[in-house]
Design a protein around this motif. Structure first.
Motif, mmCIF file in Angstrom:
data_model
loop_
_atom_site.group_PDB
_atom_site.id
_atom_site.type_symbol
_atom_site.label_atom_id
_atom_site.label_comp_id
_atom_site.label_asym_id
_atom_site.label_seq_id
_atom_site.Cartn_x
_atom_site.Cartn_y
_atom_site.Cartn_z
ATOM 1 N N GLN A 143 0.826 -1.203 0.000
ATOM 2 C CA GLN A 143 0.000 0.000 0.000
ATOM 3 C C GLN A 143 0.862 1.255 0.000
ATOM 4 N N ALA A 144 1.974 1.207 0.724
ATOM 5 C CA ALA A 144 2.882 2.359 0.758
ATOM 6 C C ALA A 144 3.468 2.629 -0.613
ATOM 7 N N LEU A 145 3.802 1.580 -1.348
ATOM 8 C CA LEU A 145 4.374 1.754 -2.680
ATOM 9 C C LEU A 145 3.322 2.303 -3.651
ATOM 10 N N GLN A 146 2.104 1.808 -3.541
ATOM 11 C CA GLN A 146 1.020 2.341 -4.364
ATOM 12 C C GLN A 146 0.800 3.824 -4.050
ATOM 13 N N GLN A 147 0.772 4.156 -2.768
ATOM 14 C CA GLN A 147 0.558 5.533 -2.345
ATOM 15 C C GLN A 147 1.681 6.439 -2.825
ATOM 16 N N THR A 148 2.909 5.937 -2.789
ATOM 17 C CA THR A 148 4.053 6.730 -3.219
ATOM 18 C C THR A 148 3.958 7.067 -4.701
ATOM 19 N N SER A 149 3.560 6.090 -5.513
ATOM 20 C CA SER A 149 3.417 6.340 -6.945
ATOM 21 C C SER A 149 2.348 7.402 -7.210
ATOM 22 N N ALA A 150 1.227 7.315 -6.498
ATOM 23 C CA ALA A 150 0.168 8.311 -6.654
ATOM 24 C C ALA A 150 0.627 9.679 -6.165
ATOM 25 N N LEU A 151 1.387 9.701 -5.073
ATOM 26 C CA LEU A 151 1.890 10.957 -4.519
ATOM 27 C C LEU A 151 2.835 11.651 -5.500
ATOM 28 N N ALA A 186 2.590 14.830 -13.467
ATOM 29 C CA ALA A 186 2.898 13.870 -14.526
ATOM 30 C C ALA A 186 2.570 12.470 -14.006
ATOM 31 N N ALA A 187 3.173 11.445 -14.574
ATOM 32 C CA ALA A 187 2.933 10.079 -14.116
ATOM 33 C C ALA A 187 3.987 9.690 -13.087
ATOM 34 N N GLY A 188 3.549 9.088 -11.982
ATOM 35 C CA GLY A 188 4.468 8.619 -10.953
ATOM 36 C C GLY A 188 4.754 7.143 -11.123
ATOM 37 N N MET A 189 5.995 6.729 -10.859
ATOM 38 C CA MET A 189 6.384 5.332 -11.043
ATOM 39 C C MET A 189 7.180 4.860 -9.833
ATOM 40 N N VAL A 199 7.860 -24.015 -12.507
ATOM 41 C CA VAL A 199 6.795 -23.218 -13.109
ATOM 42 C C VAL A 199 6.445 -22.032 -12.228
ATOM 43 N N TRP A 200 6.530 -22.213 -10.912
ATOM 44 C CA TRP A 200 6.231 -21.079 -10.025
ATOM 45 C C TRP A 200 7.342 -20.037 -10.105
ATOM 46 N N SER A 201 8.594 -20.495 -10.112
ATOM 47 C CA SER A 201 9.714 -19.550 -10.174
ATOM 48 C C SER A 201 9.708 -18.770 -11.465
ATOM 49 N N GLU A 202 9.505 -19.463 -12.592
ATOM 50 C CA GLU A 202 9.534 -18.800 -13.892
ATOM 51 C C GLU A 202 8.435 -17.763 -13.977
ATOM 52 N N ASP A 203 7.235 -18.116 -13.557
ATOM 53 C CA ASP A 203 6.129 -17.178 -13.657
ATOM 54 C C ASP A 203 6.309 -16.008 -12.706
ATOM 55 N N ALA A 204 6.868 -16.277 -11.517
ATOM 56 C CA ALA A 204 7.086 -15.207 -10.551
ATOM 57 C C ALA A 204 8.049 -14.172 -11.094
ATOM 58 N N ASN A 205 9.047 -14.636 -11.860
ATOM 59 C CA ASN A 205 10.027 -13.705 -12.416
ATOM 60 C C ASN A 205 9.433 -12.813 -13.494
ATOM 61 N N LYS A 206 8.275 -13.191 -14.043
ATOM 62 C CA LYS A 206 7.644 -12.395 -15.088
ATOM 63 C C LYS A 206 6.630 -11.397 -14.533
ATOM 64 N N ARG A 207 6.433 -11.414 -13.224
ATOM 65 C CA ARG A 207 5.452 -10.503 -12.645
ATOM 66 C C ARG A 207 5.857 -9.050 -12.847
ATOM 67 N N SER A 208 4.851 -8.208 -12.987
ATOM 68 C CA SER A 208 5.136 -6.787 -13.121
ATOM 69 C C SER A 208 5.833 -6.286 -11.869
ATOM 70 N N VAL A 209 6.879 -5.508 -12.052
ATOM 71 C CA VAL A 209 7.614 -4.971 -10.904
ATOM 72 C C VAL A 209 7.488 -3.454 -10.872
ATOM 73 N N LEU A 210 6.521 -2.929 -11.633
ATOM 74 C CA LEU A 210 6.407 -1.483 -11.741
ATOM 75 C C LEU A 210 4.974 -1.036 -11.466
ATOM 76 N N ILE A 211 4.854 -0.011 -10.609
ATOM 77 C CA ILE A 211 3.561 0.608 -10.341
ATOM 78 C C ILE A 211 3.561 1.978 -11.007
ATOM 79 N N VAL A 212 2.582 2.230 -11.853
ATOM 80 C CA VAL A 212 2.467 3.528 -12.537
ATOM 81 C C VAL A 212 1.122 4.138 -12.191
ATOM 82 N N ARG A 213 1.146 5.390 -11.762
ATOM 83 C CA ARG A 213 -0.085 6.106 -11.441
ATOM 84 C C ARG A 213 -0.070 7.486 -12.120
ATOM 85 N N GLY A 214 -1.227 7.938 -12.559
ATOM 86 C CA GLY A 214 -1.348 9.288 -13.109
ATOM 87 C C GLY A 214 -1.011 9.420 -14.573
ATOM 88 N N ALA A 215 -1.052 8.315 -15.328
ATOM 89 C CA ALA A 215 -0.733 8.401 -16.760
ATOM 90 C C ALA A 215 -1.684 9.343 -17.484
#
Length: 354
Positions: free
Chosen positions: A111-119, A126-129, A226-242
């Motif tokens: 939640q803190a990371l989401q809030q930081t991107s929005a902040l 502009a857009a926060g990341m 299969v769990w490791s491979e898929d976990a490595n493909k997860r999005s690691v970026l939060i973008v807010r305000g595009a």
């Protein structure tokens, strides 16, 4: 190829160049000689200013759009301004208190990371990341559940109660092999990360110390893989305000905005760009064509790393917007937000880092 140098400019040219950049960053419009002469601060005639503007254009500091008699700074010109001429507007005490309180009150790490991107988006217009730290939490339970028709569900439960599911394609395998593989993994999983558990199990299997049959051993390997491979493909970026990137000025160049939004969709490429700021001692600024990802869209990125309680860099945050960003205000805001996030998350980040 070397760009223009600030040492090439006379005092008069420096003053005019600085005024052009500041006016452009404020209004987003080409700046002409009449505008510069109108307030009298330069104490020069429009003709004299036009002559200097032409020189600055010839030296690569400014460019003249086809649709206007005014000038705009080039990417190289903006770089010179940011590095050597910009007067930074440090956040006020009130702004600093607001940033720190907003982040501190955010709750759990996610939640803190989401809030930081929005902040960041709110602060910059502009857009926060925010690039999220790679998660490899401690695990408590692993299950392989048959779904029939040659498929099984891999279920991982973390010590924090989080549950993640992955699908696994199977050859014809009896329920006994699924149960044996699940029991084997669970007995060696508790309190370990997936990587630690996988290493221990593979070492044991290769040494011939496990009591698993061939089918169960294969399930152990494939379930973890299969769990490791898929976990490595997860999005690691939060973008807010595009949506803030589509302002009135942007509508005059809709193709640039479309290109920028397309680039933002490729979150892995954006994360790779932010990754290059991890080792920076201070906030990094990527202006326009200086980075290939956003070069075509004419955009700038301001990024700063944030750290865990031990001072290790665990992620990067920043903003992206048009090259006419208010660098003097946004750069210190990004830096302060990174420091505030590091301070607030502190020990909590340690639980998220592999």
């Amino acid at each position: 190829m070397n760009g223009p140098s600030i040492t090439e400019l006379t005092t008069r040219a420096r003053d005019i160049f600085q005024r052009v950049v500041e006016e452009y960053l404020e209004n987003g419009q080409p700046v002409g000689s009449k505008t510069l002469a109108s307030d009298g601060t330069l104490n020069l005639s429009p003709a004299s200013i036009r002559s200097v503007l032409a020189e600055l254009e010839g030296q690569g500091f400014l460019a003249a759009p086809h649709t206007s008699a005014g000038r705009v700074p080039t990417d190289s010109g903006l770089r010179i301004f940011v590095d050597g001429m910009m007067r930074v507007a440090e956040p006020t005490r009130e702004e600093q208190a607001q940033i720190e309180s907003r982040i501190a009150e955010s709750g759990p790490v996610e939640q803190a990371l989401q809030q930081t991107s929005a902040l960041l988006s709110e602060l910059s217009g502009a857009a926060g990341m925010v690039m999220v730290p790679t998660r490899e939490q401690r695990l408590s339970q692993f299950s392989l559940v048959s779904l029939g028709q040659g498929r099984a569900l891999v279920v991982l439960v973390g010590e924090d109660g989080g549950v993640e599911n992955r699908m696994l394609e199977l050859d014809v395998t009896g329920s006994g092999s699924l149960e044996a593989a699940s029991n084997y993994i669970n007995a060696r999983l508790g309190g370990r990360t997936l990587a630690e558990a996988a290493l221990a199990m593979r070492t044991e299997i290769e040494a011939g110390e496990s009591q698993l049959d061939a089918a169960s051993r294969d399930l152990v390997e494939r379930g973890l893989a299969v769990w490791s491979e898929d976990a490595n493909k997860r999005s690691v970026l939060i973008v807010r305000g595009a949506s803030k990137l589509i302002d009135e000025a942007a509508m005059d160049d809709i193709e640039r905005v479309r290109s920028l939004l397309d680039d933002l969709e490729d979150k892995q490429s954006v994360a790779t760009l932010l990754e290059s700021a991890r080792e920076a001692e201070a906030t990094r600024i990527f202006i326009g064509s200086e980075n290939r990802l956003f070069g075509l869209s004419g955009s700038s990125v301001i990024a700063s790393p944030y750290r865990d309680m031990d001072g290790r860099v665990v992620g990067v945050l920043g903003v992206i917007g048009p090259t006419r960003l208010n660098y003097a205000r946004v750069v210190p805001m990004v830096d302060l937000t990174a420091r505030s996030l590091s301070k607030s998350l502190g020990g909590s980040l340690g639980k998220l880092i592999a």
